[in-house]
Design a protein around this motif. Structure first.
Motif, PDB file in Angstrom:
ATOM      1  N   ALA A 179       0.857  -1.189   0.000  1.00 20.62           N
ATOM      2  CA  ALA A 179       0.000   0.000   0.000  1.00 20.62           C
ATOM      3  C   ALA A 179       0.886   1.230   0.000  1.00 20.62           C
ATOM      4  CB  ALA A 179      -0.920   0.015   1.227  1.00 20.62           C
ATOM      5  N   GLY A 182      -2.516   5.829  -1.180  1.00 24.82           N
ATOM      6  CA  GLY A 182      -3.914   5.531  -1.445  1.00 24.82           C
ATOM      7  C   GLY A 182      -4.161   4.373  -2.388  1.00 24.82           C
ATOM      8  N   VAL A 184      -3.448   0.230  -3.453  1.00 21.56           N
ATOM      9  CA  VAL A 184      -3.126  -1.046  -2.808  1.00 21.56           C
ATOM     10  C   VAL A 184      -2.733  -2.074  -3.861  1.00 21.56           C
ATOM     11  CG1 VAL A 184      -4.636  -0.617  -0.833  1.00 21.56           C
ATOM     12  CG2 VAL A 184      -5.526  -1.841  -2.830  1.00 21.56           C
ATOM     13  N   VAL A 214      -4.994   7.354   5.064  1.00 24.71           N
ATOM     14  CA  VAL A 214      -5.450   6.558   3.921  1.00 24.71           C
ATOM     15  C   VAL A 214      -4.278   6.236   2.987  1.00 24.71           C
ATOM     16  CG1 VAL A 214      -7.004   6.532   1.931  1.00 24.71           C
ATOM     17  CG2 VAL A 214      -7.738   7.582   4.077  1.00 24.71           C
ATOM     18  N   ARG A 215      -3.298   7.114   2.949  1.00 30.66           N
ATOM     19  CA  ARG A 215      -2.176   6.983   2.019  1.00 30.66           C
ATOM     20  C   ARG A 215      -0.941   6.348   2.650  1.00 30.66           C
ATOM     21  NH1 ARG A 215      -3.479   9.598  -2.623  1.00 30.66           N
ATOM     22  NH2 ARG A 215      -5.361  10.880  -2.490  1.00 30.66           N
ATOM     23  N   LEU A 234      -2.937   2.703   8.003  1.00 31.43           N
ATOM     24  CA  LEU A 234      -3.900   2.455   6.932  1.00 31.43           C
ATOM     25  C   LEU A 234      -5.280   2.230   7.537  1.00 31.43           C
ATOM     26  CD1 LEU A 234      -3.438   2.232   3.817  1.00 31.43           C
ATOM     27  CD2 LEU A 234      -3.789  -0.223   4.103  1.00 31.43           C
ATOM     28  N   GLN A 238      -9.301   0.745   3.274  1.00 32.71           N
ATOM     29  CA  GLN A 238      -8.113   0.357   2.524  1.00 32.71           C
ATOM     30  C   GLN A 238      -7.660  -1.052   2.910  1.00 32.71           C
ATOM     31  OE1 GLN A 238      -8.417   2.579   0.130  1.00 32.71           O
ATOM     32  NE2 GLN A 238      -6.206   2.911   0.014  1.00 32.71           N
TER      33      GLN A 238
END
Length: 364
Positions: A179, A182, A184, A214-215, A234, A238
């Motif tokens: 990941a 953002g 995956v 998230v990123r 994360l 995600q």
């Protein structure tokens, strides 16, 4: 050099390599007060640090009201360097900065002033905007501001912006990024596949806490037969994207519990897919260590043994027994770590640095 001397040199080198092959991988989950700093040291002496904790002066515990002030608390960078040197590390070969929240990236400047760093790894520019309602003092601690300083520091080093599927091989440790920024992993890792439990019954969650979570940069580390998963902060959705409906990563023996054990992460599908045998939780006394996460781990079919950095004071009923918690007291702070040795056959030895309590887990 004579043939005899050369033969002796080659024999010594071969012996050294053979001995290194039998040594365990060291994993040190350093206490940076609810921030993140995990140090891997390979048998060959290669070092990988994941995140650098807080900037100096931030994230340190404060004495309770009425208590006598204690001695100055060491910064995250001071704790990291002390642990590194105790492990025989004089240079960080790779520093992975998972994202740009203050408890992960804040200690980078202080760290670089104290120990050499070879390569710095990240997901690229910060994507989190600073709310217009914030004061200048508040804005200075937000990712946009922290990233500007980080970028200046990173420009002095070799920098690698990774994407899912990229691989770092250092010594006998292989790290596959799953990941970043953002995105995956879209191609299954070896040993992955199969339908994941709880996908259909686990609803999505709003990704609160900032865009940078998230990123987060996450990875699967492989050492012989052993696998370690670290997804940083994360978030829930995600995680699900990595394992639902198909498990893209496969199982891992050791799980660095996401997001300091916050309920914003560690979804039931992730825990089911990863099926950890050991879970290491880098929580603070008043940060993370949420009871719902500990309950999810407790209910997992793989029955992972959970070790905590701190006794979680907000929901004390969720805590593990004292021997599995590195720091029981909020003041004064001792900064004890959770330390593991991982063998190529999958054997995991975990030590509580506070009291020396040790357990060893053999592969199934």
């Amino acid at each position: 050099m004579t043939r005899i001397a050369l033969a002796a040199l080659f024999a010594a080198t071969a012996l050294s390599s053979a001995q290194a092959a039998e040594l365990p991988l060291k994993l040190l989950m350093i206490d940076v007060e609810g921030g993140a700093a995990t140090l891997f040291v390979t048998p060959e002496g290669k070092s990988i640090l994941v995140d650098a904790g807080w900037p100096a002066g931030a994230g340190v515990p404060r004495p309770p009201e009425g208590a006598q002030p204690g001695p100055p608390q060491p910064s995250s960078a001071e704790r990291i360097v002390a642990k590194a040197k105790a492990a025989g590390v004089t240079k960080i070969d790779y520093l992975i900065v998972t994202h740009y929240h203050m408890d992960h990236v804040g200690g980078v400047h202080d760290l670089l002033a104290r120990i050499p760093v070879g390569t710095i790894i990240d997901h690229g520019p910060s994507r989190e905007e600073t709310p217009a309602t914030m004061t200048p003092a508040q804005a200075a601690n937000m990712p946009a501001s922290l990233y500007a300083g980080y970028e200046t520091a990173a420009a002095k080093l070799h920098r690698w912006v990774v994407k899912p599927g990229d691989v770092l091989q250092t010594g006998s440790l292989r790290i596959t990024f799953v990941a970043a920024d953002g995105q995956v992993l879209k191609t299954r890792l070896r040993g992955a596949g199969g339908k994941t439990a709880f996908c259909d019954t686990t609803p999505d969650k709003d990704a609160i806490g900032g865009e940078e979570n998230v990123r987060s940069t996450g990875f699967v580390a492989t050492y012989g037969k052993a696998r370690i998963l670290d997804l940083a902060d994360l978030t829930w959705n995600q995680e699900k994207a990595l394992v639902c409906p198909t498990n893209m990563m496969g199982p891992s023996d050791v799980l660095i519990v996401s997001h300091h054990g916050s309920a914003l992460s560690s979804s039931p599908p992730l825990i089911a897919a990863v099926a950890p045998r050991v879970a290491l939780l880098a929580n603070g006394a008043r940060k993370g260590g949420d009871k719902v996460v500990l309950d999810t781990l407790k209910a997992a079919a793989s029955k992972p043994v959970v070790w905590q950095s701190h006794f979680a004071t907000r929901e004390p009923d969720g805590n593990r027994p004292a021997d599995y918690i590195a720091n029981l007291d909020t003041w004064p702070d001792a900064g004890h770590s959770i330390e593991a040795e991982i063998s190529k056959d999958g054997t995991i030895k975990v030590v509580n640095a506070r009291n020396g309590f040790t357990e060893t887990y053999r592969p199934n």
